[in-house]
Scaffold this active site. Structure first.
Site, PDB file in Angstrom:
ATOM      1  N   HIS A 136      50.702  31.531  33.822  1.00 42.27           N
ATOM      2  CA  HIS A 136      52.005  32.209  33.723  1.00 42.27           C
ATOM      3  C   HIS A 136      51.887  33.435  32.819  1.00 42.27           C
ATOM      4  CE1 HIS A 136      53.736  27.936  34.350  1.00 42.27           C
ATOM      5  NE2 HIS A 136      54.056  28.610  35.436  1.00 42.27           N
ATOM      6  N   LYS A 153      65.504  17.122  38.052  1.00 40.54           N
ATOM      7  CA  LYS A 153      64.178  16.732  37.566  1.00 40.54           C
ATOM      8  C   LYS A 153      64.244  16.345  36.098  1.00 40.54           C
ATOM      9  CE  LYS A 153      60.695  19.446  40.083  1.00 40.54           C
ATOM     10  NZ  LYS A 153      59.768  20.578  39.876  1.00 40.54           N
ATOM     11  N   ARG A 189      48.725  31.696  43.671  1.00 39.87           N
ATOM     12  CA  ARG A 189      47.374  31.239  43.347  1.00 39.87           C
ATOM     13  C   ARG A 189      46.552  31.158  44.624  1.00 39.87           C
ATOM     14  NH1 ARG A 189      49.702  26.268  40.073  1.00 39.87           N
ATOM     15  NH2 ARG A 189      50.932  26.454  41.935  1.00 39.87           N
ATOM     16  N   SER A 192      51.228  23.706  35.863  1.00 44.05           N
ATOM     17  CA  SER A 192      51.895  22.926  34.809  1.00 44.05           C
ATOM     18  C   SER A 192      51.726  21.428  35.076  1.00 44.05           C
ATOM     19  CB  SER A 192      53.386  23.257  34.764  1.00 44.05           C
ATOM     20  OG  SER A 192      53.574  24.610  34.479  1.00 44.05           O
TER      21      SER A 192
END
Ligand code: PNS
Length: 168
Positions: A17, A41, A90, A129
């Protein structure tokens, strides 16, 4: 003045990040990093903690501001009068999800909100993460994934007594 929003969960913020943040901050006059408050979440860090951590790790970048948001990204971007979203890509596995989000956001905003992708630097291509949380939860080494003070906070959350490698 051109402003962009970099939205995300940042739970926790990783070197991947940070790489995107630094590069995007050179392209835009102002970059708003915004932490999603996702009520569906259970995060490792609260939104307030994530905002505080992001402020600390970006304190040397003058044109970056940290905020949080909930609800639809298009509504938040419109409130801020911003029409560019920054996201990192990515591998090909990110592509479908990101393409779908970018196209949905364009549709919902009636063509106003565009997404600019920064391809992640190769050394961080593996990093997420989720992986960081997984490694840390088993007491593994996350030195190459997050800044030292972040890794200390992560280990604390998991109740793991392990100092950041750089400090041993
Ligand atoms: O770091 P993440 O979890 O990959 O970030 C995902 C994020 C925050 C960019 C995405 O979930 C989002 O924009 N959520 C807000 C709700 C929304 O606008 N959904 C519609 C987009 S398709």
């Amino acid at each position: 003045m051109k402003t962009a929003i970099y939205p995300g969960s940042f739970d926790p913020v990783t070197y991947g990040h940070l790489d995107i943040i630094r590069r995007a901050a050179t392209v835009f006059d102002q970059l708003i990093i915004s932490v999603l408050n996702n009520v569906k979440k259970i995060p490792l860090f609260s939104v307030e903690e994530r905002v505080k951590i992001l402020k600390e790790v970006t304190k040397d970048i003058p044109n970056v501001r940290i905020e949080s948001f909930s609800g639809l990204l298009v509504d938040y971007a419109s409130q801020k009068n911003v029409d560019v979203i920054v996201r990192g890509l990515r591998a090909i596995t990110d592509f479908e999800y990101e393409l779908q989000n970018a196209q949905t956001n364009r549709l919902l905003s009636k063509g106003k909100l565009d997404t600019m992708f920064f391809t992640t630097s190769l050394e961080y291509a593996y990093l997420s993460s989720t992986t960081v949380r997984e490694i840390a939860s088993f007491g593994g080494d996350i030195t190459d994934c997050v800044p030292d003070f972040v890794s200390r906070l992560i280990y604390q959350k998991y109740g793991i007594k392990r100092e950041a490698e750089h400090e041993q």
